[in-house]
Write a protein that holds these residues in place. Structure first.
Motif: not given
Length: 76
Positions: A23-29
């Motif tokens: 629950x954090x503003x992380x985007x996995x590419x």
């Protein structure tokens, strides 16, 4: 409190951190080579699924991703 800066991370689907809900503003590419169906299978290979996205220049791929055969997330 704690603060996590919005972050982009290039990752692979098998990384344990990708397979856990954070629950954090992380985007996995996660890059893929091959068909859009392979990309959808990678994306759908996690237990959680609040949102998902695909970046493509191919309208047909985008439509497939958004169709009933595509992303199984709540928001695509």
């Amino acid at each position: 409190g704690n603060y996590v800066a919005p972050t982009l991370i290039e990752a692979e689907n098998h990384y344990s951190i990708v397979q856990e809900e954070t629950f954090a503003p992380i985007l996995y590419i996660i890059r893929y080579k091959g068909s859009v169906e392979q990309a959808i299978a990678i994306q759908n290979d996690v237990r959680q699924g609040l949102s998902s996205a695909i970046f493509t220049q191919n309208l047909s791929e985008a439509e497939t991703f958004l169709s009933f055969a595509g992303s199984d997330c709540g928001i695509a």
